[in-house]
Scaffold this motif. Sequence first.
Motif, short mmCIF file in Angstrom:
data_model
loop_
_atom_site.label_atom_id
_atom_site.label_comp_id
_atom_site.label_asym_id
_atom_site.label_seq_id
_atom_site.Cartn_x
_atom_site.Cartn_y
_atom_site.Cartn_z
N ARG A 57 0.83 -1.21 0.00
CA ARG A 57 0.00 0.00 0.00
C ARG A 57 0.87 1.26 0.00
O ARG A 57 1.01 1.96 1.00
N THR A 58 1.45 1.54 -1.14
CA THR A 58 2.26 2.76 -1.28
C THR A 58 1.40 3.98 -1.53
O THR A 58 1.91 5.09 -1.67
N HIS A 59 0.11 3.77 -1.64
CA HIS A 59 -0.91 4.80 -1.50
C HIS A 59 -0.81 5.93 -2.51
O HIS A 59 -0.46 7.06 -2.19
N GLY A 60 -1.14 5.59 -3.75
CA GLY A 60 -1.29 6.62 -4.77
C GLY A 60 -0.04 6.85 -5.58
O GLY A 60 -0.01 6.61 -6.79
N LEU A 61 1.01 7.33 -4.93
CA LEU A 61 2.21 7.69 -5.68
C LEU A 61 2.91 6.45 -6.24
O LEU A 61 3.63 6.54 -7.23
N GLY A 62 2.70 5.30 -5.61
CA GLY A 62 3.27 4.07 -6.15
C GLY A 62 2.78 3.76 -7.55
O GLY A 62 3.52 3.19 -8.37
N TYR A 63 1.54 4.14 -7.87
CA TYR A 63 1.01 3.92 -9.22
C TYR A 63 1.73 4.81 -10.23
O TYR A 63 2.00 4.40 -11.35
N VAL A 64 2.02 6.05 -9.84
CA VAL A 64 2.76 6.95 -10.72
C VAL A 64 4.16 6.40 -10.98
O VAL A 64 4.65 6.40 -12.11
N HIS A 65 4.79 5.93 -9.92
CA HIS A 65 6.12 5.34 -10.04
C HIS A 65 6.11 4.17 -11.01
O HIS A 65 6.99 4.05 -11.89
N GLU A 66 5.12 3.30 -10.89
CA GLU A 66 5.05 2.14 -11.77
C GLU A 66 4.72 2.53 -13.20
O GLU A 66 5.27 1.93 -14.15
N ALA A 67 3.86 3.51 -13.40
CA ALA A 67 3.56 3.96 -14.76
C ALA A 67 4.83 4.46 -15.45
O ALA A 67 5.08 4.13 -16.62
N CYS A 68 5.63 5.23 -14.72
CA CYS A 68 6.88 5.73 -15.30
C CYS A 68 7.87 4.59 -15.53
O CYS A 68 8.58 4.58 -16.55
N THR A 69 7.92 3.65 -14.60
CA THR A 69 8.80 2.49 -14.76
C THR A 69 8.49 1.76 -16.06
O THR A 69 9.39 1.38 -16.82
#
Length: 397
Positions: A350-362
């Motif tokens: 649960r990285t809570h929101g910003l983890g999704y942005v990180h993965e999208a960029c990855t």
Amino acid sequence: MMFDRIYEKDVAISGIGQSEVGRPSSKSAMRLTLDACLEAIADAGLSRDDIDGVSCWPGDNNNGDAFSPVGPNALIGTLGLKVNWYGGGYEGPGPLAGVINGAMAIAAGLCRHVLVFRTITEATRRQTDKGASALTNKTVGRDNSFFWQWYTPFNVLSGANLMAMYAQRHFHEYGTTPEQLAQIALTCRANAVLNPKAVFRTPLSMDEYMASRMISTPLRMLDCDVHCDASTAIILSRADAAAHGPNPPIRIEAIGAALHQPWSWDQIDLTAMATRDAADMMWARTDIKPADVGTAQLYDGFSILTMMWLEALRLCPRGESGPFVEGGHRIALGGEIPVNTNGGQLSGGRTHGLGYVHEACTQLWGRGGARQVAPHHASVVASGGGPLAGSLLLVKD
């Protein structure tokens, strides 16, 4: 809907960073935050002196508890930053508010490079307080607040109780089945197996999902995200500045943060919450279409939210997310729209929101390793449900 100026197009993501994802971690909240932020700054080819803005969500509002153990003031002092703008706030588009506010600050000319971060240490806190993540600990004065007064008479003490109501309505309206809902958890686990940072990396079967404990009908334990200790950071840069960095800029093509309806238990579409307002706003700010999206990183604090976002973002027809995800093929890594490619919050943490942005960029930068999907130029990120709902369309030119 027409907009005179779409400010986010002046902003790009130039670097990303993430600490270890622990359950729990032996590192302090500040150490996790520094690990993520320093990695993001280096990834963008910048130094601390280049950072002139800081943004996060929810900031210092939670007074240093496990939900928000590090806020902007603490980080600015620890890193010795000299900023022209900083901010954090609880309301608005939820976990993506840090990105949206930071992008607005850049577009307004307040700063050039904004460090956006999100830190959470609920895994450590839950070792001594099992209720640390309960809604009762996140809302002060809830019995007389506008939002919570509708729920407390019915003993809605957990997010699972709240989301179960919407899941049950989706089942009732559209014939959604437990087997269909299970595909969100199964897909996330399959992706997490390929992610070295993921909390849960053991394969999951349908039988194991069905055997998991019912928490609040129809949501099972495996429909609920997994608490962890982690920090994630991204660098937002003015588009012209990002063009000179080591990474191809990932532009913020469009933002969705709208709320066009009174939000309480009896006044909204119970099968969509606030997701549709945010999604409609985002698509109104771009010529890119849902068919152009290569990955979808969709909030899965509870699995039903991912299905709501699939419909709201027009990645499948309204009411048809159940049949769309059935069997899991369409949303798998090799499917037509890979979802939550890092394992999401159900299995990744649960990285809570910003983890999704990180993965999208990855994924857009081709750094996904074993979980990397086919090359693509657009990714959609959505976080929250309602009323804290926000979405981003990210594009690598």
